[in-house]
Design an enzyme around this catalytic site. Structure first.
Site, mmCIF file in Angstrom:
data_model
loop_
_atom_site.group_PDB
_atom_site.id
_atom_site.type_symbol
_atom_site.label_atom_id
_atom_site.label_comp_id
_atom_site.label_asym_id
_atom_site.label_seq_id
_atom_site.Cartn_x
_atom_site.Cartn_y
_atom_site.Cartn_z
ATOM 1 C CG ASP A 130 -28.883 10.753 31.669
ATOM 2 O OD1 ASP A 130 -27.892 10.836 30.929
ATOM 3 O OD2 ASP A 130 -29.749 9.887 31.544
ATOM 4 C CG ASN A 179 -36.678 0.430 33.007
ATOM 5 O OD1 ASN A 179 -36.358 1.207 32.098
ATOM 6 N ND2 ASN A 179 -36.232 0.571 34.245
ATOM 7 C CG HIS A 185 -34.631 4.125 31.628
ATOM 8 N ND1 HIS A 185 -33.772 3.570 32.550
ATOM 9 C CD2 HIS A 185 -33.914 4.211 30.477
ATOM 10 C CE1 HIS A 185 -32.606 3.338 31.998
ATOM 11 N NE2 HIS A 185 -32.669 3.708 30.738
ATOM 12 C CD GLU A 203 -34.620 3.640 36.049
ATOM 13 O OE1 GLU A 203 -35.177 3.253 34.997
ATOM 14 O OE2 GLU A 203 -33.496 3.245 36.399
#
Ligand code: PGA
Length: 245
Positions: free
Chosen positions: A67, A136, A138, A143
């Site tokens: 990314d 979280n 991810h 996400e």
């Protein structure tokens, strides 16, 4: 899933590097999927050491990063382009043209995402994808709620992720709100996946990824459906694992 628990961060990093070195020695044209963030820094330092001291040869290796922040030019100090060149690529003998990182400033974003997918395909797919994990759950910048069918795409970062990454920026305002990331389906096509995590603040996410229900609310839980995943964590990140080897 294979779960490996290392005693500490250094051991985790060395074991990860060994896995990659073994792959490159067996397959000099290996295609690696790489990650950024604090977690793989020790892995990259160890790969540099293996190159410099033991001659690990990256001259035929190809890489694809997960990314990049949307809106950051390649030479922005907090870009993932800079991160990768500073921490790994400038210190090994990889060919610059064999390095692939999504552009955060492409004029045509959809075309950039399609081009990235095509480049991965043309390289023959990813042999080994390195992943970190967010608090979280991810993976990449996918996400919670990201469809498992997603391909390389533009994503909106959660406040949790922006807060976690604010340490790399002068202020919270400067943390980008969006990114370009390989999608979950892109990641799942890698032939082997190495998920790394260290520290007690990752224990809950690792527990949910390994033992929790497979759900788009915990992106890393999708890895339970992949045939060849190694979860390599330190003791602190293993605290919520039910059984560990
Ligand atoms: P970290 O980030 O390695 O900096 O903890 C991991 C992630 O958010 O995927």
């Amino acid at each position: 899933m294979q779960v490996w628990v290392a005693n500490d961060y250094d051991e985790m990093s060395r074991q990860a590097a060994q896995l990659i070195a073994d792959l490159i020695r067996k397959k000099p044209t290996a295609v690696l999927g790489l990650a950024t963030g604090s977690t793989p820094l020790g892995l990259y330092a160890e790969l540099v050491r293996l190159h410099q001291q033991e001659g690990l040869d990256f001259s035929r290796v190809t890489t694809f990063n997960l990314d990049e922040y949307w809106g950051l030019a390649d030479d922005h100090p907090a870009s993932y382009h800079r991160f990768m060149w500073d921490n790994l690529f400038s210190k090994i003998n990889i060919r610059p043209e064999a390095v692939h990182i999504p552009s955060g400033v492409a004029a045509d974003l959809d075309a950039e995402c399609a081009r990235y997918e095509e480049q991965i395909r043309r390289a023959g797919g990813i042999d080994l994808q390195v992943l970190g994990i967010g608090h979280n759950g991810h993976i990449g910048f996918n996400e919670p709620g990201t469809p498992f069918s997603s391909r390389t795409h533009r994503c909106v970062l959660t406040t949790d992720t922006r807060t976690a990454n604010a340490r790399f920026f002068a202020s919270m305002d400067q943390v980008p709100r969006e990114a370009v990331s390989m999608g979950i389906a892109t990641i799942m096509e890698a032939r082997r996946i190495l998920l790394l995590a260290n520290g007690s603040n990752k224990a809950a996410a690792i527990g949910a990824a390994v033992h929790g229900p497979v759900s788009e609310e915990v992106p890393a839980s999708v890895l339970q459906r992949h045939p060849d995943v190694i979860v390599l964590v330190d003791r602190a990140a293993a605290a919520r694992l039910q059984k560990a080897s």
